[in-house]
Each structure stands twice: as structure tokens, then as C-alpha cells.
Scaffold this active site. Structure first.
Site, PDB file in Angstrom:
ATOM      1  N   TYR A  17       0.823  -1.220   0.000  1.00  0.00           N
ATOM      2  CA  TYR A  17       0.000   0.000   0.000  1.00  0.00           C
ATOM      3  C   TYR A  17       0.855   1.267   0.000  1.00  0.00           C
ATOM      4  O   TYR A  17       0.453   2.296  -0.534  1.00  0.00           O
ATOM      5  CB  TYR A  17      -1.012  -0.026   1.160  1.00  0.00           C
ATOM      6  CG  TYR A  17      -2.079  -1.073   0.913  1.00  0.00           C
ATOM      7  CD1 TYR A  17      -3.143  -0.819   0.049  1.00  0.00           C
ATOM      8  CD2 TYR A  17      -1.986  -2.347   1.483  1.00  0.00           C
ATOM      9  CE1 TYR A  17      -4.095  -1.793  -0.221  1.00  0.00           C
ATOM     10  CE2 TYR A  17      -2.941  -3.334   1.218  1.00  0.00           C
ATOM     11  CZ  TYR A  17      -3.986  -3.050   0.354  1.00  0.00           C
ATOM     12  OH  TYR A  17      -4.922  -4.010   0.074  1.00  0.00           O
ATOM     13  N   GLN A  49     -15.626   2.661  -5.662  1.00  0.00           N
ATOM     14  CA  GLN A  49     -14.991   1.479  -5.075  1.00  0.00           C
ATOM     15  C   GLN A  49     -13.478   1.687  -5.049  1.00  0.00           C
ATOM     16  O   GLN A  49     -12.745   0.837  -4.559  1.00  0.00           O
ATOM     17  CB  GLN A  49     -15.315   0.239  -5.912  1.00  0.00           C
ATOM     18  CG  GLN A  49     -16.798  -0.046  -5.992  1.00  0.00           C
ATOM     19  CD  GLN A  49     -17.094  -1.121  -7.036  1.00  0.00           C
ATOM     20  OE1 GLN A  49     -16.968  -2.300  -6.780  1.00  0.00           O
ATOM     21  NE2 GLN A  49     -17.464  -0.698  -8.221  1.00  0.00           N
ATOM     22  N   VAL A  78      -9.756   3.235  -4.191  1.00  0.00           N
ATOM     23  CA  VAL A  78      -9.100   3.727  -2.985  1.00  0.00           C
ATOM     24  C   VAL A  78      -8.173   4.908  -3.308  1.00  0.00           C
ATOM     25  O   VAL A  78      -7.532   5.456  -2.436  1.00  0.00           O
ATOM     26  CB  VAL A  78      -8.321   2.587  -2.275  1.00  0.00           C
ATOM     27  CG1 VAL A  78      -9.296   1.512  -1.804  1.00  0.00           C
ATOM     28  CG2 VAL A  78      -7.266   1.972  -3.180  1.00  0.00           C
ATOM     29  N   HIS A  80     -14.585   1.352  -0.324  1.00  0.00           N
ATOM     30  CA  HIS A  80     -13.537   0.386   0.008  1.00  0.00           C
ATOM     31  C   HIS A  80     -12.314   1.022   0.680  1.00  0.00           C
ATOM     32  O   HIS A  80     -11.235   0.451   0.654  1.00  0.00           O
ATOM     33  CB  HIS A  80     -13.116  -0.388  -1.249  1.00  0.00           C
ATOM     34  CG  HIS A  80     -14.209  -1.276  -1.776  1.00  0.00           C
ATOM     35  ND1 HIS A  80     -14.233  -1.776  -3.053  1.00  0.00           N
ATOM     36  CD2 HIS A  80     -15.327  -1.753  -1.175  1.00  0.00           C
ATOM     37  CE1 HIS A  80     -15.322  -2.515  -3.224  1.00  0.00           C
ATOM     38  NE2 HIS A  80     -16.007  -2.508  -2.105  1.00  0.00           N
ATOM     39  N   SER A 100     -16.404  -4.075 -12.992  1.00  0.00           N
ATOM     40  CA  SER A 100     -16.844  -5.378 -13.503  1.00  0.00           C
ATOM     41  C   SER A 100     -18.090  -5.853 -12.756  1.00  0.00           C
ATOM     42  O   SER A 100     -18.661  -6.877 -13.102  1.00  0.00           O
ATOM     43  CB  SER A 100     -15.716  -6.401 -13.355  1.00  0.00           C
ATOM     44  OG  SER A 100     -15.418  -6.572 -11.980  1.00  0.00           O
TER      45      SER A 100
HETATM   46  P1  OAD Z   1     -12.365  -4.629 -11.844  1.00  0.00           P
HETATM   47  O1  OAD Z   1     -10.885  -4.677 -12.101  1.00  0.00           O
HETATM   48  O2  OAD Z   1     -13.055  -5.852 -11.401  1.00  0.00           O
HETATM   49  O3  OAD Z   1     -13.095  -4.129 -13.161  1.00  0.00           O
HETATM   50  C1  OAD Z   1     -12.602  -3.029 -13.902  1.00  0.00           C
HETATM   51  C2  OAD Z   1     -13.553  -2.726 -15.045  1.00  0.00           C
HETATM   52  O4  OAD Z   1     -13.040  -1.576 -15.702  1.00  0.00           O
HETATM   53  C3  OAD Z   1     -13.664  -3.833 -16.090  1.00  0.00           C
HETATM   54  O5  OAD Z   1     -15.023  -4.063 -16.419  1.00  0.00           O
HETATM   55  C4  OAD Z   1     -12.901  -3.247 -17.295  1.00  0.00           C
HETATM   56  O6  OAD Z   1     -13.428  -3.653 -18.543  1.00  0.00           O
HETATM   57  C5  OAD Z   1     -13.114  -1.765 -17.091  1.00  0.00           C
HETATM   58  N1  OAD Z   1     -12.102  -0.878 -17.724  1.00  0.00           N
HETATM   59  C6  OAD Z   1     -10.823  -1.142 -18.060  1.00  0.00           C
HETATM   60  N2  OAD Z   1     -10.232  -0.045 -18.601  1.00  0.00           N
HETATM   61  C7  OAD Z   1     -11.178   0.936 -18.584  1.00  0.00           C
HETATM   62  C8  OAD Z   1     -11.194   2.308 -18.997  1.00  0.00           C
HETATM   63  N3  OAD Z   1     -10.119   2.912 -19.505  1.00  0.00           N
HETATM   64  N4  OAD Z   1     -12.342   3.011 -18.826  1.00  0.00           N
HETATM   65  C9  OAD Z   1     -13.451   2.428 -18.296  1.00  0.00           C
HETATM   66  N5  OAD Z   1     -13.486   1.142 -17.891  1.00  0.00           N
HETATM   67  C10 OAD Z   1     -12.374   0.406 -18.026  1.00  0.00           C
HETATM   68  O7  OAD Z   1     -12.570  -3.428 -10.801  1.00  0.00           O
HETATM   69  P2  OAD Z   1     -13.772  -3.096  -9.811  1.00  0.00           P
HETATM   70  O8  OAD Z   1     -15.087  -3.489 -10.390  1.00  0.00           O
HETATM   71  O9  OAD Z   1     -13.574  -1.705  -9.369  1.00  0.00           O
HETATM   72  O10 OAD Z   1     -11.629  -3.752  -3.838  1.00  0.00           O
HETATM   73  O11 OAD Z   1     -13.445  -4.032  -8.621  1.00  0.00           O
HETATM   74  C11 OAD Z   1     -14.185  -3.900  -7.437  1.00  0.00           C
HETATM   75  C12 OAD Z   1     -13.321  -4.094  -6.220  1.00  0.00           C
HETATM   76  O12 OAD Z   1     -12.585  -5.304  -6.371  1.00  0.00           O
HETATM   77  C13 OAD Z   1     -12.265  -3.045  -6.031  1.00  0.00           C
HETATM   78  O13 OAD Z   1     -12.749  -1.920  -5.351  1.00  0.00           O
HETATM   79  C14 OAD Z   1     -11.234  -3.746  -5.216  1.00  0.00           C
HETATM   80  C15 OAD Z   1     -11.294  -5.139  -5.778  1.00  0.00           C
HETATM   81  O14 OAD Z   1     -11.214  -6.098  -4.884  1.00  0.00           O
HETATM   82  C16 OAD Z   1     -10.719  -3.401  -2.918  1.00  0.00           C
HETATM   83  O15 OAD Z   1      -9.605  -3.011  -3.174  1.00  0.00           O
HETATM   84  C17 OAD Z   1     -11.200  -3.501  -1.519  1.00  0.00           C
END
Ligand code: OAD
Length: 240
Positions: A56, A89, A91, A107, A180
Site C-alpha cells: 500500500y 470502489q 481507494v 472500500h 466489472s
Molecule cells: P475490476 O478490475 O473488477 O473491473 C474493472 C472494469 O473496468 C472492467 O469491467 C474493465 O473492462 C473496465 N475498464 C478497463 N479499462 C477501462 C477504462 N479505460 N475506462 C473504463 N473502464 C475500463 O474493478 P472493480 O469493479 O472496481 O476492492 O473491482 C471492485 C473491487 O474489487 C475493487 O474496489 C477492489 C477489488 O477487490 C478493494 O480493493 C477492496
């Protein structure tokens, strides 16, 4: 006085991808390189606090070396015409640095540290100035426990989820950007969107929303997707 419409945005890692911050689940994402159970669980921290604090600390250093992107800035622009609430979501602090006024972190935040005994206790949460060193093993919170990152890890409760749900329940427009929708309870916020609200989703890849609600999808990156959203909402007018 005309009331501004309530626009609620749920952002995920994809929102910050164009700022040079890796997403979690895309190929080459963070979880490929650092096993989740080592750096994002309370058990991982107990087992190797040095590794976790180092992880971190590095992320926080990268945060200050990077900047908000056009997507973050576009969301600030929307505040002229809408009452905008951002539920993130992420950080990182790119929304705040871009100038968004209402940001709720589900988060946790890389810029803060807290007690490992009571991570949610607001009295134990401390914001680190950008030039302050990060917590080390042996640095203690006011309750005498080891300081830890103010991050909601897997297996932990999400204290802000009720507040987020109540914000979403009054949305006129709901927008998901770069998530996602794999991680609950955040992903469940879609289920709180009022029936008559308009929903948009911005993501370059298909996302399984686990819902039959009608959703307008912009299959684009956050920067161009937010631009298109601004234009679409402008054409639709803000008072209909
Ligand atoms: P993910 O990594 O699961 O999903 C990221 C999404 O962003 C995917 O659907 C990609 O297709 C999309 N993506 C990639 N590049 C992009 C761009 N330039 N513009 C727009 N979208 C793009 O991330 P989260 O859904 O945020 O928790 O994951 C949720 C949580 O899982 C996070 O907050 C984290 C992790 O565990 C903690 O750290 C506590």
C-alpha cells in the site's frame, strides 16, 4: 428555483485506468501480480504486515505520481447541471483531486491509515499528508494496535454501504463507470436504483450487470464515455 436532477455515479477501477492505475481483474491487473489473499485480507496482514504495508505504501506513492484523467474531470463538469454524488470502489483520490464535491469511498482510501483492532472506528482513522511517511510495522494507533491501511479488505464489512444505498435510492440518473460489478455489496447498488431512473454504463468491455433493467451502454473508455454522457444528457435536457 429549479431543483437539479440527482445524478449518482458508481465508479470502479476502470475509472482510473487512464490515470495509469491498474484495474484488478483485467489481464495484467493487480490481482495477477499480487495474490488477493496476501495483500487484501486481514489474515494476509496478520501473516506478513511488512509485505502488506509495503504494497500500500507503493500504491500511495504511485497515486501522487499520477493525476486525474479526463473522465474524472468530466464528472466535475456535470456538477454545473446536476446534483452529482460519486460512490467509488476506488481507494485512490482522483475524484477529489479533480474537484468532485461529494465522494463516498466504499472500500477505503489509500491516503488514510487506521487501527487494526477497530478499522472502522472514525476516531482511529488518520489522513496522511502527501509528504508524510507511510505506516511501518511497530507504528501504533491510539488504541495501541498496529496501524494498518484504511482499506476494506475481502471478508470485511463495508461500513458505508447503507449510506451509499440511500444515496442511490434518490437517483434520477445512475451511471456505472469502469466496474466489472463482481464485488458485493457494491455491485448490489444497482438493485437500489429507482424504477423510473435512467441508467448508463460506461466500460470498453461487456459487463454482466445481473439485472434486466434497461441500461444504455457506452462501450468506451471512461474519458470518451464521460464526454459522450455529457453530450447525451445535454441533448436530453436536464429538466425532462
Ligand atoms: P475490476 O478490475 O473488477 O473491473 C474493472 C472494469 O473496468 C472492467 O469491467 C474493465 O473492462 C473496465 N475498464 C478497463 N479499462 C477501462 C477504462 N479505460 N475506462 C473504463 N473502464 C475500463 O474493478 P472493480 O469493479 O472496481 O476492492 O473491482 C471492485 C473491487 O474489487 C475493487 O474496489 C477492489 C477489488 O477487490 C478493494 O480493493 C477492496
Amino acid at each position: 428555483m429549479i431543483m437539479k436532477k440527482h445524478l449518482v455515479v458508481l465508479t470502479g477501477a476502470g475509472m482510473s485506468a487512464e490515470s495509469g492505475f491498474s484495474t484488478f481483474r483485467d489481464a495484467g491487473g493487480l490481482w495477477d501480480r499480487y495474490p488477493v489473499e496476501k495483500v487484501a485480507t486481514p489474515e494476509g496482514f496478520e501473516e506478513d504486515p511488512n509485505l502488506v504495508l509495503g504494497f500500500y505504501r507503493n500504491l500511495r506513492n504511485r497515486l501522487y505520481a499520477a493525476a486525474p484523467n479526463a473522465g474524472h474531470l468530466g464528472l466535475v463538469e456535470l456538477e454545473k447541471d446536476f446534483d452529482v454524488d460519486i460512490i467509488t470502489q476506488n481507494v485512490d483520490n482522483f475524484h477529489e483531486r479533480a474537484g468532485s464535491r461529494k465522494v463516498l469511498h466504499l472500500h477505503g482510501e489509500l491516503t488514510k491509515i487506521c487501527s487494526s483492532r477497530s478499522p472502522d472506528d472514525p476516531k482511529m482513522i488518520r489522513e496522511l499528508p502527501p509528504d508524510a511517511p507511510y505506516a511501518k510495522v511497530g507504528d501504533l494507533a491510539p488504541d495501541g494496535s498496529q496501524l494498518r491501511p484504511f482499506i476494506v479488505w475481502f471478508g470485511e464489512a463495508v461500513p458505508e454501504i447503507e449510506k451509499a444505498a440511500s444515496i442511490v435510492r434518490s437517483a434520477d440518473i445512475f451511471v456505472v463507470i469502469g466496474s466489472s460489478l463482481n464485488v458485493y455489496p457494491a455491485a448490489g447498488l444497482l438493485g437500489e436504483v429507482p424504477k423510473n431512473a435512467k441508467i448508463y454504463l460506461i466500460d470498453p468491455k461487456p459487463v454482466d450487470t445481473h439485472t434486466r433493467l434497461p441500461i444504455t451502454v457506452f462501450r468506451e473508455k471512461a474519458s470518451s464515455g464521460v464526454r459522450r454522457l455529457i453530450e447525451t444528457l445535454r441533448t436530453a435536457g436536464t429538466s425532462d
